[in-house]
Motif scaffolding. Structure first.
Motif: not given
Length: 338
Positions: A170-186, A191-195
């Motif tokens: 996912v993109s955000h203001q200062f870069g791009s980040r790893l994210a996990f989408i729960n298939v059932d709940t969305r 998990p990884l902070p920007d720093k």
């Protein structure tokens, strides 16, 4: 009652037999899919894990790329612009490159690309891009159905081995980040902070689902973006491995030379594929995570090549998603004994 059960089983065997004929045969040894422009056109290739026996599966005048193995290894999901030049869409083919067919009957103006299989083989996630209209999306589809479901925005989907979540970027203001989408709940988790690692991309799961390989850049974006400075910054992209919970981040490839991107973990989690430019060509390398031994799998040719987007299949880790005639035979034998 027993005769009805036997008759039902016979019908099931005939039905499953018909279904099995639809699919190609899965490789009996480990194989790697990858995309290459070595002949001047994007094509999908297959090779052995040591780089030998590189075979062009698509052999089409239009572009084909971004291939992904089905969980059983019988089919390959890929993107192609064979319907309309420069408009990418999703296609299926058997493991030997035959029986090519479109995933969707409906045509769209934008691109459908970057597909990822679900572990049960029934669903897939993909990106949608329509630059002319400014539309971008991340969708969940079901094979055999035209309707799709939007997911929270992301890109570069990778489905977890247990099917419960989709890793994406996912993109955000200062870069791009790893994210996990729960298939059932969305619900979405990052998990990884920007720093820790500012720029993150291209997740790839281990078969156990306990860790992922990602491409990343731990350096801030330069304030002054002159071409040479920006290129020097981009060359800092490299390969990392991290636990599912965000702990244990470890750099696998040093930052010397060109950027290293597009990681793909082997099913047993011991090796990782990645791409890096060498002598003007983008090539695929294999790295042993435990020993650090690196092997170049693709090499230069007549054309300026790009080889990338590796995807592993190992029959030892294949999931029995499609109907299994041997299970029916066992049931039939047990019924006859009664």
């Amino acid at each position: 009652m027993r005769l009805k059960m036997i008759f039902s089983l016979i019908l099931l065997m005939l039905m499953f037999g018909g279904v099995c004929c639809v699919f190609g045969e899965a490789p009996t040894t480990p194989k790697i899919l990858f995309s290459s422009s070595r002949d001047g056109n994007w094509e999908v290739y297959m090779m052995n894990p040591d780089g030998s026996e590189q075979v062009n599966l698509t052999q089409h005048p239009n572009g084909d790329r971004g291939a992904a193995w089905s969980p059983t290894g019988e089919e390959i999901l890929f993107t192609s612009d064979r319907r309309r030049k420069h408009v990418w869409d999703l296609y299926l083919m058997d493991a030997d490159g035959t029986n090519v067919r479109r995933v969707f009957k409906k045509k769209v103006e934008g691109w459908r690309d970057r597909p990822a299989w679900s572990p049960d083989g029934k669903r897939f996630a993909y990106n949608y891009t329509d630059r002319s209209r400014g539309k971008y999306g991340f969708y969940l589809g079901i094979f055999g159905e035209e309707d799709v479901e939007p997911l929270p925005y992301g890109t570069s989907a990778a489905w977890s081995p247990d099917g419960s979540e989709i890793a994406c970027i996912v993109s955000h203001q200062f870069g791009s980040r790893l994210a996990f989408i729960n298939v059932d709940t969305r619900d979405r988790e990052q998990p990884l902070p920007d720093k820790v690692l500012l720029w993150q991309s291209s997740p790839s799961w281990s078969a156990a689902g306990d860790r992922l390989a990602i491409s990343g850049n731990k350096h801030p974006l330069p304030v002054i973006l002159e071409r040479e400075l920006h290129e020097a910054w981009a060359d800092k992209d490299t390969i990392f491995i991290v636990n599912r919970d965000g702990t244990g981040l470890r750099q696998l490839v040093d930052e010397a030379g060109s950027e290293a991107r597009w990681p793909a973990l082997s099913p047993d989690g011991s090796q990782v594929l990645y791409t890096q430019e060498i002598n003007g060509h983008t090539q695929i390398f294999k790295l042993d995570i435990n020993t650090g031994v690196r092997t170049q799998l693709t090499h230069g040719g007549i054309f300026v090549q790009a080889n990338y987007d590796g995807d592993w299949f190992d029959p030892a880790y294949a999931l029995p998603v499609s109907p299994q005639p041997d299970l029916l035979s066992t049931t039939w034998g047990e019924l006859k004994k009664e």
